[in-house]
Design a protein around this motif. Structure first.
Motif, short mmCIF file in Angstrom:
data_model
loop_
_atom_site.label_atom_id
_atom_site.label_comp_id
_atom_site.label_asym_id
_atom_site.label_seq_id
_atom_site.Cartn_x
_atom_site.Cartn_y
_atom_site.Cartn_z
N GLU A 1 0.81 -1.22 0.00
CA GLU A 1 0.00 0.00 0.00
C GLU A 1 0.84 1.27 0.00
OE1 GLU A 1 -2.92 -0.09 3.10
OE2 GLU A 1 -3.71 -2.04 2.45
N TRP A 2 2.06 1.23 0.55
CA TRP A 2 2.88 2.43 0.59
C TRP A 2 4.28 2.25 0.00
CZ3 TRP A 2 7.08 1.45 3.75
CH2 TRP A 2 6.91 0.54 4.79
N ASP B 1 17.38 8.42 6.28
CA ASP B 1 16.26 9.31 5.93
C ASP B 1 14.99 8.53 5.63
OD1 ASP B 1 18.16 11.30 6.23
OD2 ASP B 1 18.16 11.91 4.12
N SER B 2 15.09 7.39 4.95
CA SER B 2 13.89 6.62 4.63
C SER B 2 13.31 5.97 5.89
CB SER B 2 14.16 5.58 3.54
OG SER B 2 15.13 4.64 3.94
N SER B 3 14.15 5.53 6.82
CA SER B 3 13.65 4.98 8.10
C SER B 3 12.89 6.05 8.86
CB SER B 3 14.81 4.48 8.97
OG SER B 3 15.41 3.35 8.43
N LYS B 4 13.48 7.22 8.92
CA LYS B 4 12.83 8.33 9.63
C LYS B 4 11.49 8.67 8.97
CE LYS B 4 13.56 13.05 11.20
NZ LYS B 4 14.47 14.20 11.21
N TRP B 5 11.46 8.69 7.65
CA TRP B 5 10.24 8.98 6.91
C TRP B 5 9.15 7.94 7.19
CZ3 TRP B 5 7.81 6.42 2.76
CH2 TRP B 5 6.83 7.16 2.09
N ILE B 6 9.51 6.66 7.15
CA ILE B 6 8.55 5.58 7.43
C ILE B 6 8.00 5.72 8.85
CG2 ILE B 6 8.34 3.07 7.82
CD1 ILE B 6 10.39 2.77 5.45
N ASN B 7 8.88 6.00 9.80
CA ASN B 7 8.45 6.14 11.19
C ASN B 7 7.58 7.37 11.40
OD1 ASN B 7 9.61 3.78 12.37
ND2 ASN B 7 11.61 4.73 12.20
N GLY C 1 4.17 6.74 10.25
CA GLY C 1 3.47 5.74 11.05
C GLY C 1 3.02 4.53 10.26
N PHE C 2 3.80 4.16 9.24
CA PHE C 2 3.44 3.05 8.38
C PHE C 2 3.55 1.68 9.05
CE2 PHE C 2 4.57 5.70 4.43
CZ PHE C 2 3.24 6.00 4.18
N VAL C 3 4.33 1.56 10.11
CA VAL C 3 4.48 0.27 10.79
C VAL C 3 4.21 0.45 12.28
CG1 VAL C 3 6.17 -0.62 9.13
CG2 VAL C 3 6.97 0.55 11.16
N ASN C 4 3.78 -0.64 12.91
CA ASN C 4 3.65 -0.64 14.37
C ASN C 4 5.05 -0.78 14.95
OD1 ASN C 4 0.82 -0.55 14.29
ND2 ASN C 4 0.70 -2.78 14.07
N GLY C 5 5.38 0.04 15.90
CA GLY C 5 6.73 0.01 16.46
C GLY C 5 7.67 0.84 15.61
N LYS C 6 8.95 0.57 15.77
CA LYS C 6 9.98 1.36 15.08
C LYS C 6 10.53 0.60 13.88
CE LYS C 6 14.16 3.97 15.75
NZ LYS C 6 15.52 3.82 16.14
N PHE C 7 10.52 1.25 12.72
CA PHE C 7 11.08 0.67 11.51
C PHE C 7 12.57 1.00 11.44
CE2 PHE C 7 12.59 0.75 7.18
CZ PHE C 7 12.02 -0.38 6.62
N SER C 8 13.36 0.01 11.02
CA SER C 8 14.78 0.28 10.71
C SER C 8 15.27 -0.73 9.68
CB SER C 8 15.65 0.25 11.97
OG SER C 8 15.63 -1.03 12.55
N TRP C 9 16.29 -0.31 8.97
CA TRP C 9 16.96 -1.19 8.01
C TRP C 9 18.03 -1.96 8.74
CZ3 TRP C 9 14.48 -1.51 3.59
CH2 TRP C 9 13.80 -0.41 3.08
N GLN C 10 18.33 -3.16 8.26
CA GLN C 10 19.42 -3.95 8.82
C GLN C 10 20.74 -3.24 8.53
OE1 GLN C 10 18.64 -7.96 8.71
NE2 GLN C 10 20.74 -8.69 8.86
N GLU C 11 21.68 -3.39 9.42
CA GLU C 11 23.00 -2.77 9.23
C GLU C 11 23.66 -3.34 7.99
OE1 GLU C 11 27.22 -2.41 11.61
OE2 GLU C 11 25.41 -2.84 12.74
N GLY C 12 24.35 -2.49 7.27
CA GLY C 12 25.10 -2.92 6.09
C GLY C 12 24.26 -2.95 4.83
N TYR C 13 24.90 -3.32 3.75
CA TYR C 13 24.26 -3.40 2.44
C TYR C 13 25.21 -4.13 1.50
CZ TYR C 13 27.45 0.50 1.61
OH TYR C 13 28.58 1.28 1.53
N GLY C 14 24.67 -4.56 0.38
CA GLY C 14 25.49 -5.10 -0.69
C GLY C 14 25.51 -4.07 -1.80
N ALA C 15 26.64 -3.88 -2.44
CA ALA C 15 26.73 -2.95 -3.57
C ALA C 15 27.53 -3.61 -4.68
CB ALA C 15 27.39 -1.64 -3.14
N PHE C 16 26.98 -3.54 -5.88
CA PHE C 16 27.55 -4.25 -7.03
C PHE C 16 27.62 -3.29 -8.20
CE2 PHE C 16 24.87 -6.79 -4.27
CZ PHE C 16 25.77 -7.74 -3.82
N SER C 17 28.78 -3.26 -8.86
CA SER C 17 28.95 -2.34 -9.98
C SER C 17 28.75 -3.08 -11.31
CB SER C 17 30.36 -1.72 -9.94
OG SER C 17 31.35 -2.72 -10.02
N TYR C 18 28.27 -2.31 -12.30
CA TYR C 18 27.96 -2.88 -13.61
C TYR C 18 28.43 -1.95 -14.72
CZ TYR C 18 24.93 -5.93 -10.91
OH TYR C 18 24.46 -6.83 -10.00
#
Length: 153
Positions: A26-27, A78-84, A87-104
């Motif tokens: 929905e969002w 910024d996106s975590s703060k925006w989601i919170n 009020g899109f989720v019950n409780g606090k939304f956060s992303w998992q630490e880290g990321y994968g980045a791949f070049s093409y």
């Protein structure tokens, strides 16, 4: 930077904390537009964005005016703060630490865009964990199993 010419295409992949399926259909389009705005505000070019309820893929042309780690920090923060704030989720939304980045290279752009566009179809047969490990292996990235997609306690 005058006389600086680059062609840098990055696919970044990151998960919701503990890979919970919190990104609601929905969002999600609003979220994707918001993240696109963050990327573009730093003069990078969004090429494709999509994901599943537990993770997201962003593919963009990157300008050499900012480090990848600083950009990912801003996108996730910024996106975590925006989601919170929304009020899109019950409780606090956060992303998992880290990321994968791949070049093409430029020749791979259509294939990567198609891959990201078709995430829903792709994940009918493959879990996010399997997909992520496959991306790491295809890119020849060494990783430590202890830190790959572990639940935070």
């Amino acid at each position: 930077m005058a006389n600086t010419y680059t062609q840098i295409h990055i696919q970044a992949v990151f998960a919701v904390q503990n890979r919970q399926s919190l990104i609601n259909p929905e969002w999600k389009d609003e979220l994707y537009k918001y993240i696109t705005g963050i990327i573009q505000s730093y003069n990078h070019k969004m090429l494709q964005i999509n994901g599943m309820p537990d993770h997201i893929h962003i593919f963009f042309g990157m300008r050499p005016t900012q480090s990848l780690s600083d950009l990912m920090k801003q996108v996730k923060q910024d996106s975590s703060k925006w989601i919170n704030t929304k009020g899109f989720v019950n409780g606090k939304f956060s992303w998992q630490e880290g990321y994968g980045a791949f070049s093409y290279s430029k020749s791979h752009i259509p294939r990567v865009i198609k891959y990201i566009t078709n995430q829903e179809e792709h994940h009918k047969t493959k879990t996010f964990a399997n997909e992520y490990l496959e991306l790491l292996k295809e890119s020849g990235i060494d990783y430590d199993e202890r830190y790959i997609l572990k639940t935070v306690t």
